[in-house]
Scaffold this motif. Structure first.
Motif, mmCIF file in Angstrom:
data_model
loop_
_atom_site.group_PDB
_atom_site.id
_atom_site.type_symbol
_atom_site.label_atom_id
_atom_site.label_comp_id
_atom_site.label_asym_id
_atom_site.label_seq_id
_atom_site.Cartn_x
_atom_site.Cartn_y
_atom_site.Cartn_z
ATOM 1 N N ALA A 1 0.840 -1.208 0.000
ATOM 2 C CA ALA A 1 0.000 0.000 0.000
ATOM 3 C C ALA A 1 0.870 1.250 0.000
ATOM 4 O O ALA A 1 0.587 2.228 -0.710
ATOM 5 N N ARG A 2 1.949 1.236 0.787
ATOM 6 C CA ARG A 2 2.847 2.403 0.816
ATOM 7 C C ARG A 2 3.475 2.626 -0.556
ATOM 8 O O ARG A 2 3.623 3.760 -1.013
ATOM 9 N N ASP A 3 3.841 1.531 -1.229
ATOM 10 C CA ASP A 3 4.411 1.646 -2.583
ATOM 11 C C ASP A 3 3.400 2.303 -3.526
ATOM 12 O O ASP A 3 3.761 3.157 -4.342
ATOM 13 N N ALA A 4 2.141 1.852 -3.405
ATOM 14 C CA ALA A 4 1.108 2.397 -4.297
ATOM 15 C C ALA A 4 0.925 3.890 -4.063
ATOM 16 O O ALA A 4 0.785 4.669 -5.017
ATOM 17 N N VAL A 5 0.941 4.291 -2.794
ATOM 18 C CA VAL A 5 0.747 5.713 -2.476
ATOM 19 C C VAL A 5 1.978 6.523 -2.884
ATOM 20 O O VAL A 5 1.852 7.664 -3.355
#
Lengths: 140, 98
Positions: A111-115
């Motif tokens: 999720a952090r990568d996506a954000v």
């Protein structure tokens, strides 16, 4: 509540319905809850216990139907989405409010990568829910 | 920091499809939690008795029930001493509680 307790609850509901009354059951389907980034799944929650419970609910309902306690009058499925401003917020919400699931570290990393790739990414938890309308069968 | 649960309202739409005529009906909701769903349909019902076994979950609904026709109380559906305001209901909702 194991399946036996759920069947007991269904029996109790049967006894509390007025003539013409109906029982409506909502519970998550056996499909594991997941996190979505912009509507695309990036992974499932760690939800082994929750999945077992949902399977038990399905089994209890099946038994109530088999035993002639209720008859299904209608059924549909829908998505229940929970939105958060960050994956940490969703993680903390699950930790505080859900008893049998958690957002695991690998999922948090994705999720952090996506954000990081797109700061406007919308994060949400998706739960697939089944709702069933049940008519009590007269057992006289 | 804002968690938003079902802002689309799909849950109450599904409930409406299953119980299209709640007007004047006596409803027992089992597992109401903080009243997320209760608040969305209660106005249309005759009255609603909402229970949840977790006092901390139901506290918000007990403290601030929707206007008029909702009573909320911490209790388990299988409690031996479950004291219900009516012997029978027109609708019982198992709200994510099985």
């Amino acid at each position: 509540m194991p399946t036996e307790g759920m069947v007991h609850a269904l029996n109790r509901a049967h006894s509390l319905l007025a003539p013409g009354g109906r029982l409506v059951d909502l519970h998550p389907s056996v499909e594991t809850a997941r996190v979505e980034a912009d509507g695309v799944s990036i992974g499932n929650l760690d939800a082994e216990q929750a999945d077992r419970r949902h399977a038990a609910a399905e089994a209890a309902l099946a038994r109530a139907l088999d035993e002639g306690l209720f008859a299904v009058e209608g059924e549909r499925e829908f998505w229940f989405w929970t939105y958060g401003d960050s994956i940490e917020e969703l993680r903390d919400h699950v930790c505080a409010s859900w008893q049998r699931s958690r957002v695991g570290d690998p999922l948090i990393a994705r999720a952090r990568d996506a954000v990081r790739a797109d700061r406007g990414t919308v994060l949400r938890i998706a739960e697939h829910v089944r709702i069933t309308r049940l008519r009590p069968v007269d057992r006289r | 920091m804002t968690i938003r649960r079902d802002p689309e309202g799909l849950e109450v739409l599904a409930l409406d499809a299953m119980l299209p005529n709640l007007v004047g009906r006596r409803v027992l909701e089992v597992g109401c939690g903080d009243g997320r769903l209760t608040r969305r349909y209660a106005r249309r019902a005759g009255w609603v008795h909402a229970i949840d076994p977790d006092p901390s979950s139901i506290a918000a609904l007990v403290a601030d029930p929707p206007e008029g026709n909702v009573t909320a109380r911490a209790a388990g559906f299988l409690d031996d001493n479950l004291d219900l305001p009516e012997p029978v209901f027109d609708a019982i909702i198992f709200s994510w509680s099985l």
